[in-house]
Design an enzyme around this catalytic site. Structure first.
Site, PDB file in Angstrom:
ATOM      1  CB  CYS A   2      -0.899   0.006   1.235  1.00 57.21           C
ATOM      2  SG  CYS A   2      -1.979  -1.440   1.375  1.00 57.21           S
ATOM      3  CG  LEU A  51      -1.855  -4.373  -3.419  1.00 59.57           C
ATOM      4  CD1 LEU A  51      -2.450  -4.252  -4.825  1.00 59.57           C
ATOM      5  CD2 LEU A  51      -0.372  -4.712  -3.515  1.00 59.57           C
ATOM      6  CB  ALA A  52      -7.542  -5.253  -1.366  1.00 58.95           C
ATOM      7  CB  ILE A  53      -2.858  -8.642   0.211  1.00 55.24           C
ATOM      8  CG1 ILE A  53      -2.059  -7.766  -0.764  1.00 55.24           C
ATOM      9  CG2 ILE A  53      -2.324 -10.070   0.224  1.00 55.24           C
ATOM     10  CD1 ILE A  53      -1.961  -8.314  -2.158  1.00 55.24           C
ATOM     11  CG  ASN A  75       3.173  -0.359   2.753  1.00 55.57           C
ATOM     12  OD1 ASN A  75       2.611  -1.299   2.180  1.00 55.57           O
ATOM     13  ND2 ASN A  75       4.425  -0.025   2.489  1.00 55.57           N
ATOM     14  N   GLY A  76       1.665  -2.832   4.847  1.00 56.38           N
ATOM     15  CA  GLY A  76       2.378  -4.017   5.303  1.00 56.38           C
ATOM     16  C   GLY A  76       1.506  -5.237   5.450  1.00 56.38           C
ATOM     17  CG  ASP A  98      -2.695  -8.149   7.367  1.00 55.62           C
ATOM     18  OD1 ASP A  98      -3.505  -7.946   6.449  1.00 55.62           O
ATOM     19  OD2 ASP A  98      -1.534  -7.696   7.352  1.00 55.62           O
ATOM     20  CB  THR A 317      24.292  -2.533  -8.157  1.00 56.44           C
ATOM     21  OG1 THR A 317      24.011  -3.929  -8.290  1.00 56.44           O
ATOM     22  CG2 THR A 317      23.951  -2.098  -6.755  1.00 56.44           C
ATOM     23  NE  ARG A 320      25.490  -1.817 -13.951  1.00 56.47           N
ATOM     24  CZ  ARG A 320      26.773  -2.145 -13.789  1.00 56.47           C
ATOM     25  NH1 ARG A 320      27.089  -3.196 -13.043  1.00 56.47           N
ATOM     26  NH2 ARG A 320      27.728  -1.433 -14.359  1.00 56.47           N
TER      27      ARG A 320
END
Length: 586
Positions: A2, A51-53, A75-76, A98, A317, A320
């Site tokens: 999220c 973002l629905a999980i 967010n998590g 959760d 890095t 890349r």
């Protein structure tokens, strides 16, 4: 992943300020395209892009306690939320999310509850009873988070730099494993302080099955999902082990009952790249539904500006490796998948980078692994989080499970030391832990495949193509003035200069450039480890091929033969899952 944004203690509660918070929050919508939320209490604003999980139907944010006096934007993923709920029997939860436990844990334990959370998270909590607030970030910084201060005395918090960089006089990355509390005068407090953090050399003997059990537990807890998911599978050791364990344990889970028991795997690379070949072989061995995505060097070059905007770095890095991951994430999301498991963190914990071959002794080896884990939030965690969340995809990283890190970092580092003459290549302790002759997790040659950094494994011509493109856009005269144009972290190569120009266009503030690490590196080493081999100072490049005399395709053309160790037998009585139903087709 999220997106969260908070403005706390500002001097303006007008409609214009609310509109500004909404505008900045929209810059994070790629992270959470499923729903938007905002809460205002006087001069405090909490915004969320979801973002629905877990519990997609009712878990919208911000979240509240029973009387809505405690407000949280998170967010998590909290993997032990069901267990935590059992200890909160006197509380009423509004959702099945959760993250709903956080406000209630604060009611019970005050600010001392953070270490009770088993998962990855960044959150802002507002206690409207006294207008106090706290901000916290997970142990090693898997989730991204920034904090900034305005001239009017306000405090800003955002999942990404683009959410606050224009409105703050100063901002910085929020330190992992810390919390920030208004009750303590606005200072940072370290809540994560495991035994390995002081870098003293541990002495626990190596037990293969202890490593195996701890890592399987880390993978299993990350199968918590109410949406379609899969695994990133490059065919290297780390992603292959994640895929193998997931395949074994998926059957019988809630995710399997809802979405089918056959695992989906994803790989990206240039045509004919090492990762595509190895990934396909592992997928066939495990019986996954495998999705292979090809890109060209030009595809990657065309995406560089988008990558730098989303990942918010000019580190060579990281860019890349982020670019192919960025391209792959878009493809994965187009298939309807919202979460993937990935293999980040193993190389830092076990000394898997090829330069560890030159570690002079176990103390230096262990201290370098400690430094690498502490810096992960600036490199691989930043890449895995932002390259995937650019398209509303969540990446979970079981190697960075708190308990697994504690188990692996308590080992006597002598067991991690690389000794090719004894058949002990990099990450030998991890390879041996899963070397089961009776019920193999992986084909032997995959289990003992040499380390390939992601930016190398997608195809060696990827890095070579980037260097050539940078040389076309940065001339020698520009390089001669680099120290005057960029006095901080002065780019030493044309590739680094090219990325820096793009970064500065998006994020021109001095605070922004200070968020990006610098210093000498070879094959992703820290500056301290460069001292291990005097010859490395002449070949400063983050690619694994810079580990001359170690990598099988080193830049100097040297070849190193690494023998396979003798077979190791271990017993695993958990049945392997056999795929049955294809849910997503490509």
């Amino acid at each position: 992943m999220c997106g969260i944004l908070a403005l706390l203690g500002c001097s303006d509660d007008s409609q214009a300020k609310r509109v500004r918070v909404l505008e900045l929050s929209r810059r994070l919508r790629h992270r959470g395209p499923d729903w938007s939320g905002i809460y205002q209490n006087g001069f405090n604003y909490l915004a969320h892009q979801r973002l629905a999980i877990i519990d997609p139907a009712s878990g919208d944010q911000p979240l509240f306690n029973e009387d809505k006096s405690i407000v949280v934007t998170v967010n998590g993923e909290i993997y032990n939320h069901e267990e935590l709920r059992k200890g909160l029997k006197n509380h009423k939860f509004h959702t099945g999310s959760d993250c709903d436990v956080i406000a209630h844990l604060y009611e019970e334990h005050g600010e001392n509850f953070v270490d009770m959370l088993d998962g990855i998270f960044s959150f802002v909590l507002l206690d409207t009873r006294d207008n106090s607030f706290m901000v916290a970030r997970d142990a090693v910084g898997v989730t991204s988070l920034y904090i900034g201060w305005g001239l009017d005395g306000s405090l800003w918090v955002s999942s990404e730099m683009k959410g606050l960089h224009e409105d703050c006089e100063h901002f910085e990355a929020f330190p992992p494993g810390h919390l920030y509390s208004s009750k303590s005068g606005g200072g940072f407090k370290q809540w994560y302080n495991p035994p390995w953090f002081n870098e003293s050399v541990p002495s626990t003997p190596y037990e293969p099955l202890a490593i195996r059990s701890a890592f399987e537990d880390a993978v299993i807890k990350r199968l918590m999902t109410d949406v379609p998911f899969g695994v990133l599978l490059s065919g290297g050791l780390d992603s292959s082990l994640v895929a193998s364990i997931t395949a074994r344990h998926l059957a019988g889970t809630k995710a399997a009952k809802r979405w089918g028991p056959q695992l989906h795997s994803f790989c990206v690379g240039l045509e004919g790249s090492p990762d595509l070949k190895a990934g396909k072989e592992v997928a066939e061995y495990l019986g996954t539904v495998h999705h292979e995505f090809h890109f060209t060097v030009q595809d990657g070059i065309d995406a560089i500006e988008d990558v730098i905007y989303h990942v918010e770095t000019y580190d060579v890095t990281t860019i890349r490796a982020s670019t192919p991951m960025f391209l792959m994430s878009r493809k994965i999301k187009s298939l309807g998948v919202k979460m993937v498991l990935s293999g980040e963190g193993s190389d830092e914990i076990f000394g898997g980078y090829l330069y560890f071959h030159k570690a002079p002794n176990k103390q230096e080896f262990h201290q370098e692994t400690c430094r690498k884990i502490k810096a992960l939030h600036k490199y691989d965690c930043l890449r895995a989080n932002k390259a995937t969340s650019a398209f509303g995809l969540e990446a979970r990283v079981p190697f960075l499970d708190k308990e697994f890190i504690n188990t692996a970092m308590s080992l006597d580092p002598e067991s991690k030391m690389i000794k090719p003459e004894e058949g002990r290549i990099e990450k030998w302790v991890l390879r041996r832990a899963f070397d089961d002759e009776e019920r193999p997790y992986l084909p032997k040659h995959i289990l003992y495949r040499q380390k390939e950094q992601f930016s190398d494994g997608v195809g060696y011509s990827w890095i070579d193509g980037l260097k050539a493109h940078a040389a076309e856009n940065v001339n020698d005269k520009m390089m001669s003035n680099a120290a005057f144009i960029f006095p901080h972290n002065t780019p030493l190569t044309k590739e680094a200069y090219y990325y820096r120009m793009i970064f500065e266009r998006f994020f021109p503030q001095n605070s922004a450039r200070l968020t990006v690490p610098g210093g000498a590196t070879v094959a992703c080493s820290t500056a301290k480890a460069v001292e291990w081999d005097a010859s490395w100072s002449n070949n400063m490049d983050p690619s694994g091929r810079a580990a001359i005399g170690v990598h099988l395709s080193a830049y100097d053309g040297s070849k190193v033969a690494l023998p396979l160790p003798a077979p190791h037998k271990a017993i695993d009585d958990i049945p392997m899952m056999m795929g049955q139903e294809v849910v997503i087709q490509t």
